[in-house]
Every structure is written in structure tokens, then in C-alpha cells.
Design a protein around this motif. Structure first.
Motif, PDB file in Angstrom:
ATOM      1  N   PRO A 288     -64.835 -34.172 -19.356  1.00  0.00           N
ATOM      2  CA  PRO A 288     -66.401 -34.682 -19.140  1.00  0.00           C
ATOM      3  C   PRO A 288     -67.268 -33.769 -19.781  1.00  0.00           C
ATOM      4  O   PRO A 288     -67.428 -32.645 -19.746  1.00  0.00           O
ATOM      5  N   ASP A 289     -68.182 -34.360 -20.488  1.00  0.00           N
ATOM      6  CA  ASP A 289     -69.675 -33.802 -21.042  1.00  0.00           C
ATOM      7  C   ASP A 289     -68.943 -32.919 -22.322  1.00  0.00           C
ATOM      8  O   ASP A 289     -70.013 -32.015 -22.985  1.00  0.00           O
ATOM      9  N   LYS A 290     -67.982 -33.085 -22.964  1.00  0.00           N
ATOM     10  CA  LYS A 290     -67.464 -32.308 -24.072  1.00  0.00           C
ATOM     11  C   LYS A 290     -67.182 -32.930 -25.239  1.00  0.00           C
ATOM     12  O   LYS A 290     -66.864 -32.660 -26.322  1.00  0.00           O
ATOM     13  N   TYR A 291     -67.575 -34.355 -25.136  1.00  0.00           N
ATOM     14  CA  TYR A 291     -67.427 -35.161 -26.338  1.00  0.00           C
ATOM     15  C   TYR A 291     -68.478 -34.452 -27.560  1.00  0.00           C
ATOM     16  O   TYR A 291     -67.868 -34.520 -28.694  1.00  0.00           O
ATOM     17  N   ALA A 292     -69.425 -34.099 -27.252  1.00  0.00           N
ATOM     18  CA  ALA A 292     -70.086 -33.529 -28.344  1.00  0.00           C
ATOM     19  C   ALA A 292     -69.600 -32.534 -29.194  1.00  0.00           C
ATOM     20  O   ALA A 292     -69.576 -32.234 -30.413  1.00  0.00           O
ATOM     21  N   ASP A 293     -68.958 -31.532 -28.281  1.00  0.00           N
ATOM     22  CA  ASP A 293     -68.079 -30.382 -29.019  1.00  0.00           C
ATOM     23  C   ASP A 293     -67.182 -31.100 -30.103  1.00  0.00           C
ATOM     24  O   ASP A 293     -66.800 -30.475 -31.054  1.00  0.00           O
TER      25      ASP A 293
ATOM     26  N   ALA B  38     -66.668 -30.742 -34.343  1.00  0.00           N
ATOM     27  CA  ALA B  38     -65.519 -30.419 -35.124  1.00  0.00           C
ATOM     28  C   ALA B  38     -65.047 -31.455 -35.946  1.00  0.00           C
ATOM     29  O   ALA B  38     -64.674 -31.516 -37.168  1.00  0.00           O
ATOM     30  N   TYR B  39     -65.082 -32.837 -35.504  1.00  0.00           N
ATOM     31  CA  TYR B  39     -64.575 -33.850 -36.425  1.00  0.00           C
ATOM     32  C   TYR B  39     -65.661 -33.968 -37.484  1.00  0.00           C
ATOM     33  O   TYR B  39     -65.318 -34.393 -38.688  1.00  0.00           O
ATOM     34  N   ASP B  40     -67.037 -33.788 -37.229  1.00  0.00           N
ATOM     35  CA  ASP B  40     -67.875 -34.074 -38.292  1.00  0.00           C
ATOM     36  C   ASP B  40     -67.380 -33.238 -39.537  1.00  0.00           C
ATOM     37  O   ASP B  40     -67.600 -33.812 -40.893  1.00  0.00           O
ATOM     38  N   THR B  41     -67.256 -31.804 -39.473  1.00  0.00           N
ATOM     39  CA  THR B  41     -66.573 -31.151 -40.529  1.00  0.00           C
ATOM     40  C   THR B  41     -65.573 -31.749 -41.019  1.00  0.00           C
ATOM     41  O   THR B  41     -65.318 -31.701 -42.470  1.00  0.00           O
ATOM     42  N   LEU B  42     -64.470 -31.984 -40.251  1.00  0.00           N
ATOM     43  CA  LEU B  42     -63.151 -32.715 -40.741  1.00  0.00           C
ATOM     44  C   LEU B  42     -63.557 -33.819 -41.628  1.00  0.00           C
ATOM     45  O   LEU B  42     -62.816 -34.087 -42.794  1.00  0.00           O
ATOM     46  N   ALA B  43     -64.323 -34.836 -41.199  1.00  0.00           N
ATOM     47  CA  ALA B  43     -64.542 -35.915 -41.923  1.00  0.00           C
ATOM     48  C   ALA B  43     -65.237 -35.747 -43.350  1.00  0.00           C
ATOM     49  O   ALA B  43     -64.686 -36.651 -44.266  1.00  0.00           O
ATOM     50  N   VAL B  44     -65.772 -34.905 -43.725  1.00  0.00           N
ATOM     51  CA  VAL B  44     -66.361 -34.382 -44.835  1.00  0.00           C
ATOM     52  C   VAL B  44     -65.004 -34.191 -45.932  1.00  0.00           C
ATOM     53  O   VAL B  44     -65.128 -34.630 -46.812  1.00  0.00           O
ATOM     54  N   TYR B  45     -64.315 -33.445 -45.534  1.00  0.00           N
ATOM     55  CA  TYR B  45     -63.057 -32.982 -46.209  1.00  0.00           C
ATOM     56  C   TYR B  45     -62.136 -34.301 -46.477  1.00  0.00           C
ATOM     57  O   TYR B  45     -61.620 -34.414 -47.523  1.00  0.00           O
TER      58      TYR B  45
ATOM     59  N   GLY C   1     -70.805 -44.868 -35.160  1.00  0.00           N
ATOM     60  CA  GLY C   1     -71.606 -44.504 -36.313  1.00  0.00           C
ATOM     61  C   GLY C   1     -70.816 -43.390 -37.335  1.00  0.00           C
ATOM     62  O   GLY C   1     -71.414 -42.830 -38.108  1.00  0.00           O
ATOM     63  N   LYS C   2     -69.612 -43.050 -36.882  1.00  0.00           N
ATOM     64  CA  LYS C   2     -69.033 -42.088 -37.763  1.00  0.00           C
ATOM     65  C   LYS C   2     -67.829 -42.423 -38.355  1.00  0.00           C
ATOM     66  O   LYS C   2     -67.332 -43.636 -38.241  1.00  0.00           O
ATOM     67  N   GLY C   3     -67.354 -42.001 -39.499  1.00  0.00           N
ATOM     68  CA  GLY C   3     -66.105 -42.332 -40.209  1.00  0.00           C
ATOM     69  C   GLY C   3     -66.550 -43.591 -41.057  1.00  0.00           C
ATOM     70  O   GLY C   3     -67.750 -43.635 -41.395  1.00  0.00           O
ATOM     71  N   TRP C   4     -65.338 -44.334 -41.680  1.00  0.00           N
ATOM     72  CA  TRP C   4     -65.895 -45.383 -42.212  1.00  0.00           C
ATOM     73  C   TRP C   4     -64.693 -46.365 -41.892  1.00  0.00           C
ATOM     74  O   TRP C   4     -63.601 -46.165 -41.671  1.00  0.00           O
TER      75      TRP C   4
ATOM     76  N   THR D 235     -57.669 -26.562 -38.816  1.00  0.00           N
ATOM     77  CA  THR D 235     -58.818 -26.080 -38.445  1.00  0.00           C
ATOM     78  C   THR D 235     -59.121 -26.773 -37.240  1.00  0.00           C
ATOM     79  O   THR D 235     -59.733 -26.416 -36.154  1.00  0.00           O
ATOM     80  N   PHE D 236     -59.397 -28.189 -37.415  1.00  0.00           N
ATOM     81  CA  PHE D 236     -59.807 -29.105 -36.345  1.00  0.00           C
ATOM     82  C   PHE D 236     -59.126 -29.039 -35.198  1.00  0.00           C
ATOM     83  O   PHE D 236     -59.609 -28.867 -34.149  1.00  0.00           O
ATOM     84  N   LEU D 237     -57.811 -28.999 -35.348  1.00  0.00           N
ATOM     85  CA  LEU D 237     -56.818 -29.112 -34.037  1.00  0.00           C
ATOM     86  C   LEU D 237     -57.016 -27.542 -33.335  1.00  0.00           C
ATOM     87  O   LEU D 237     -56.757 -27.629 -32.271  1.00  0.00           O
ATOM     88  N   SER D 238     -57.395 -26.409 -34.045  1.00  0.00           N
ATOM     89  CA  SER D 238     -57.433 -25.152 -33.233  1.00  0.00           C
ATOM     90  C   SER D 238     -58.907 -25.306 -32.466  1.00  0.00           C
ATOM     91  O   SER D 238     -59.171 -24.596 -31.712  1.00  0.00           O
TER      92      SER D 238
END
Length: 232
Positions: A14-19, A23-30, A212-215, A83-86
Motif C-alpha cells: 500500500p502507497d508504494k505504487y509510485a515507487d 522504476a518502470y518508467d526508466t525500464l519502458a524507455v529502454y 497512461g503508461k506504456g503503449w 535493474t528494474f527487478l532489483s
């Protein structure tokens, strides 16, 4: 060759979605730049938390890959994924929660340009037996093939499980909540369910809103329907 479909549940402290999302936002760029075989990378927040994404304790993921190897040998094995999984264990209540499917009927994007949806529906079906699954899939294929793409029904797809011989799934996206409500009250929709009760042991239905994330897909040349290309 048919694509490989993944439905995943992301489960949060709970309340950790933003964290997790940071991490996902960086992964998605890659992934967007380096993994053309990651064809769809699309997410939804349970409608219970539509008013407060940051408080959600789960998220739905719809992902499409060219092949199973594109998921396991390319996507999940990349340095960016490692990195994301870590980074995400402190924000997660489970490890990877993955379910694998093959498409049997339907369309990914009636607009061909990723028109935004207000709401999506995920229906997970467990049949009473392998024989019941075969009967359900035959009926489900015919039903979903009869659903016409429209400005209101943006996505409607049916799947068979690759993890067992009793599972099926339906995934849809609608322009508005009112469009969804009209759709589920259609005579053909209810005729399908009434005609297949004996095949179904259990069913889970959830509504989500896009985060609003991803594609949904990478462009107008995507393979959006079984055996078809957009624009053909």
C-alpha cells in the motif's frame, strides 16, 4: 506466426505504487527503444482506485510479444529488466505473476491509432474440463468474430490459456463507461454466456482504467487481429 500474449498482475505494498512506477518508467524507455518485439506494454489500475492511483495495491498488465523467447530470452533477461527487478521488491507484495495465452479471435485497436479508452474489462474463465474448454473456445471464437470494431468498442479479444487446458480469457476496451454498459447488455453477449454455462467452473471479472503508461501497439502497421494487419 501468431504473437505471444501475457497477462500479468502487479501487486503493491500500500502507497508504494509510485515507487514501482518510477522504476518502470526508466525500464519502458529502454524497452521502447531496444525491444521491437515487445509489441504491447499496456497497463490498467483497478476501477476501485481510479480516483487515487497512488493508493492502488495492484495493477493489470497486457503485453504482446512476437514469440515466447522474446519475453523470456530478450525482455526478462535484459540488463534494464534486471535493474528494474532489483528496485521493485520493497514496493511489491509478490514476485512476477504471469499468465500466458494465445489469441483465438478479436481485434486490438478498432481505431488503428490507439484511440484512448476510458475503461477496460478483463474476464478470466476457468472451464470444468479440457473438453469443456474446447466447447467454450469454439463458441467464444464465433461470438468474438461477430463483434464489429467501432468507435465505441476499441478492443475485443479472446484467448486460450497456454498454462493449462481449462483456461480462457476475454479482454476489451471501450471509449466510455456508458459504451461498456451498453455492450454487456447486448442480446448476443448475454446469449453467449447463457449458452455456455455448463462449460464454466469459475469466472473472474475486473474493470480497469488506463494509467497512461506504456503503449497499446507501436504504430499503424501493427498486427492487430488474428491473421490480419491493420489497414488491410
Amino acid at each position: 506466426m501468431d504473437d505471444f500474449y501475457l497477462f500479468a498482475n502487479c501487486n503493491f505494498v500500500p502507497d508504494k505504487y509510485a515507487d514501482w512506477q518510477a522504476a518502470y518508467d526508466t525500464l519502458a524507455v529502454y524497452v521502447r527503444a531496444s525491444e521491437p518485439t515487445t509489441k504491447s506494454y499496456y497497463f490498467g489500475i483497478p476501477i476501485d482506485y481510479a480516483h487515487a492511483f497512488a493508493k492502488t495495491t495492484s495493477m493489470f498488465a497486457f503485453e504482446v510479444y512476437g514469440t515466447r523467447d522474446d519475453l523470456y530470452s530478450t525482455h526478462l533477461s535484459s540488463p534494464a529488466m534486471q535493474t528494474f527487478l532489483s528496485l521493485i521488491p520493497p514496493a511489491s507484495t509478490t514476485g512476477l505473476d504471469l499468465n500466458h495465452y494465445r489469441l483465438i479471435a478479436g481485434f486490438l485497436d478498432s481505431s488503428h491509432v490507439c484511440a484512448p479508452a476510458e475503461i477496460m474489462q478483463d474476464i478470466r474463465i476457468t472451464c470444468t474440463s479440457a473438453a469443456a474448454q474446447a466447447g467454450l473456445l469454439a463458441s467464444l471464437t464465433a461470438f468474438v468474430d461477430s463483434v464489429q470494431p467501432s468507435d465505441e468498442t476499441l478492443t475485443y479479444m479472446a484467448f486460450a490459456s497456454l498454462d493449462d487446458d481449462v483456461g480462457a480469457r476475454i479482454y476489451g476496451r471501450w471509449k466510455t463507461r456508458e459504451d461498456l454498459e451498453r455492450f454487456i447488455r447486448r442480446d448476443d453477449v448475454n446469449a453467449f454466456w447463457m449458452g455456455n454455462k455448463e462449460h464454466v467452473r469459475a469466472m473472474e471479472q475486473r474493470l480497469y482504467v488506463p494509467n497512461g503508461k506504456g503503449w497499446l501497439h507501436r504504430g499503424s502497421g501493427y498486427e492487430g487481429e488474428k491473421g490480419e494487419k491493420a489497414g488491410m
